[in-house]
Design a protein around this motif. Structure first.
Motif, PDB file in Angstrom:
ATOM      1  N   GLU A 197     -11.299   7.949  -1.942  1.00 37.64           N
ATOM      2  CA  GLU A 197     -12.688   8.426  -1.976  1.00 37.64           C
ATOM      3  C   GLU A 197     -13.245   8.567  -0.557  1.00 37.64           C
ATOM      4  N   GLU A 198     -12.881   7.644   0.291  1.00 37.84           N
ATOM      5  CA  GLU A 198     -13.327   7.711   1.686  1.00 37.84           C
ATOM      6  C   GLU A 198     -12.676   8.889   2.405  1.00 37.84           C
ATOM      7  N   THR A 199     -11.358   9.028   2.250  1.00 35.10           N
ATOM      8  CA  THR A 199     -10.652  10.064   3.010  1.00 35.10           C
ATOM      9  C   THR A 199     -11.025  11.467   2.551  1.00 35.10           C
ATOM     10  N   ARG A 200     -11.394  11.618   1.290  1.00 30.43           N
ATOM     11  CA  ARG A 200     -11.763  12.951   0.795  1.00 30.43           C
ATOM     12  C   ARG A 200     -13.124  13.416   1.315  1.00 30.43           C
ATOM     13  N   GLN A 201     -13.830  12.535   2.018  1.00 28.77           N
ATOM     14  CA  GLN A 201     -15.087  12.937   2.658  1.00 28.77           C
ATOM     15  C   GLN A 201     -14.854  13.537   4.046  1.00 28.77           C
ATOM     16  N   ALA A 202     -13.630  13.416   4.548  1.00 29.03           N
ATOM     17  CA  ALA A 202     -13.371  13.718   5.960  1.00 29.03           C
ATOM     18  C   ALA A 202     -13.235  15.206   6.241  1.00 29.03           C
ATOM     19  N   ASP A 203     -13.969  15.663   7.262  1.00 23.44           N
ATOM     20  CA  ASP A 203     -13.687  16.976   7.853  1.00 23.44           C
ATOM     21  C   ASP A 203     -12.486  16.866   8.794  1.00 23.44           C
ATOM     22  N   ILE A 204     -12.387  15.702   9.441  1.00 27.29           N
ATOM     23  CA  ILE A 204     -11.256  15.399  10.325  1.00 27.29           C
ATOM     24  C   ILE A 204     -10.671  14.071   9.866  1.00 27.29           C
ATOM     25  N   LEU A 205      -9.404  14.082   9.492  1.00 27.23           N
ATOM     26  CA  LEU A 205      -8.725  12.881   9.003  1.00 27.23           C
ATOM     27  C   LEU A 205      -7.597  12.522   9.960  1.00 27.23           C
ATOM     28  N   VAL A 206      -7.666  11.325  10.523  1.00 27.14           N
ATOM     29  CA  VAL A 206      -6.642  10.845  11.449  1.00 27.14           C
ATOM     30  C   VAL A 206      -5.895   9.703  10.781  1.00 27.14           C
ATOM     31  N   ALA A 207      -4.610   9.884  10.528  1.00 24.76           N
ATOM     32  CA  ALA A 207      -3.796   8.883   9.836  1.00 24.76           C
ATOM     33  C   ALA A 207      -2.947   8.119  10.842  1.00 24.76           C
ATOM     34  N   ALA A 208      -3.223   6.836  10.973  1.00 24.05           N
ATOM     35  CA  ALA A 208      -2.467   5.985  11.906  1.00 24.05           C
ATOM     36  C   ALA A 208      -2.221   4.625  11.267  1.00 24.05           C
ATOM     37  N   LEU A 209      -1.693   4.645  10.045  1.00 24.16           N
ATOM     38  CA  LEU A 209      -1.436   3.421   9.294  1.00 24.16           C
ATOM     39  C   LEU A 209      -0.010   2.907   9.447  1.00 24.16           C
ATOM     40  N   GLY A 210       0.920   3.814   9.769  1.00 21.77           N
ATOM     41  CA  GLY A 210       2.321   3.425   9.840  1.00 21.77           C
ATOM     42  C   GLY A 210       2.973   3.280   8.486  1.00 21.77           C
ATOM     43  N   LYS A 211       2.451   3.993   7.485  1.00 21.98           N
ATOM     44  CA  LYS A 211       3.016   3.966   6.134  1.00 21.98           C
ATOM     45  C   LYS A 211       3.521   5.362   5.786  1.00 21.98           C
ATOM     46  N   PRO A 212       4.833   5.553   5.787  1.00 19.34           N
ATOM     47  CA  PRO A 212       5.403   6.886   5.640  1.00 19.34           C
ATOM     48  C   PRO A 212       4.925   7.622   4.393  1.00 19.34           C
ATOM     49  N   LEU A 213       4.460   8.855   4.612  1.00 14.33           N
ATOM     50  CA  LEU A 213       4.121   9.808   3.542  1.00 14.33           C
ATOM     51  C   LEU A 213       3.061   9.279   2.577  1.00 14.33           C
ATOM     52  N   MET A 214       2.258   8.339   3.030  1.00 13.79           N
ATOM     53  CA  MET A 214       1.246   7.745   2.152  1.00 13.79           C
ATOM     54  C   MET A 214       0.136   8.744   1.795  1.00 13.79           C
ATOM     55  N   ILE A 215      -0.229   9.596   2.741  1.00 18.40           N
ATOM     56  CA  ILE A 215      -1.366  10.483   2.541  1.00 18.40           C
ATOM     57  C   ILE A 215      -0.897  11.788   1.899  1.00 18.40           C
ATOM     58  N   THR A 216      -1.186  11.918   0.624  1.00 15.99           N
ATOM     59  CA  THR A 216      -0.848  13.125  -0.130  1.00 15.99           C
ATOM     60  C   THR A 216      -2.094  13.996  -0.276  1.00 15.99           C
ATOM     61  N   LYS A 217      -1.949  15.105  -0.974  1.00 11.74           N
ATOM     62  CA  LYS A 217      -3.075  16.029  -1.137  1.00 11.74           C
ATOM     63  C   LYS A 217      -4.251  15.376  -1.852  1.00 11.74           C
ATOM     64  N   ASP A 218      -3.999  14.334  -2.634  1.00 12.23           N
ATOM     65  CA  ASP A 218      -5.073  13.654  -3.361  1.00 12.23           C
ATOM     66  C   ASP A 218      -6.029  12.902  -2.427  1.00 12.23           C
ATOM     67  N   PHE A 219      -5.608  12.710  -1.184  1.00  4.92           N
ATOM     68  CA  PHE A 219      -6.438  11.997  -0.213  1.00  4.92           C
ATOM     69  C   PHE A 219      -7.229  12.947   0.688  1.00  4.92           C
TER      70      PHE A 219
END
Length: 285
Positions: A197-219
């Protein structure tokens, strides 16, 4: 289809600009910029990173002596080498390659580096300067991301930015840089509730979690700019990021690939920070 933010190509352009600037400045300073590198142990990834940095320095005309120390080197020996580089007038930047062996306290070593030579931007003095908005040396990866956004003409002012990760190396400085550029910033992490819900608000999304392929289109919100800082190897040995590129790319407006996105920008920014420290120490514009 999303615009591919090609960090590899942009980094090559930046290196060409840096090379030309160094060519002009070196006669004025009487020497080229200097970056001292300390590498402890035999970690293959660390040696690969240092090799890439060495090649980039050589291409740009930066003097980059390396101190290679065995795994069983003492904390005191590393400190002595940092002191020598601090005192060396030919050295403008000091890089201690992380991770260090477990018996060497990382914080002790990083605190020993002269803040004016801290081209990684990890010293508490430089972190503090960043927080209060002073010009300073800033960690290379988030600075590289901002350069990528700027050079591709992606507006940040007034945008909603979400940063995934809160490390001192990427997440926290990334959020501060976006905030300084007038974005509205949210930091998410492993304990964030309702993450998508948080990530779907983003105009700019920066992923730096270190979890491979975690961010799919649903995010991801349709039309978002997606910056993938993560890098790891899957079961087949292929380099992948935190973002599932294949599912996200069709709905993003712009996206970084892995490899070839943020990684090359990190090295280009290391050189830029070295050049910045060099110009300051030699009173060059």
């Amino acid at each position: 289809m999303a615009t591919i933010l090609n960090g590899k190509e942009l980094a090559a352009t930046l290196r060409a600009e840096q090379t030309e600037e160094i060519r002009k400045l070196a006669p004025l300073a009487g020497r080229p910029p200097g970056l001292g590198v300390i590498l402890v142990g035999d970690d293959p990834a660390s040696h690969a990173y240092v090799k890439n940095k060495r090649n980039a320095c050589k291409e740009a005309g930066i003097h980059a002596p390396e101190i290679n120390l065995p795994h069983d080197t003492t904390r005191e020996t590393v400190m002595e080498w940092v002191d020598k580089l601090n005192a060396d007038p030919r050295i403008d930047g000091i890089l201690v390659q992380l991770p260090l062996p477990p018996h060497i306290p990382k914080d002790d070593i990083l605190l020993r580096i002269d803040p004016e030579k801290d081209v990684d931007g990890f010293h508490p003095i430089n972190v503090g300067r960043l927080v209060i908005g002073e010009d300073t040396l800033v960690p290379c990866t988030p600075t590289g991301v901002m350069t990528l956004l700027s050079r591709y003409g992606i507006p940040v002012k007034g945008k909603k930015a979400v940063v995934l990760g809160r490390s001192l190396i990427v997440g926290k400085p990334m959020a501060l840089l976006l905030l300084a550029a007038d974005a509205t910033v949210t930091i998410c992490h492993s304990k964030t509730a309702n993450l998508s819900e948080e990530t779907r608000q983003a105009d700019i999304l920066v992923a730096a979690l270190g979890k491979p392929l975690m961010i799919t289109k649903d995010f991801v919100k349709k039309g978002a700019v997606v910056i993938d800082v993560g890098i790891s190897r899957n079961d087949k040995g292929k380099l992948v990021g935190d973002v599932d590129f294949d599912s996200v790319e069709p709905i993003a407006s712009a996206i970084t690939p892995v490899p070839g996105g943020v990684g090359p920008m990190t090295i280009a920014t290391l050189l830029e920070n070295t050049l910045k420290a060099y110009k300051k120490r030699n009173h060059l514009s």
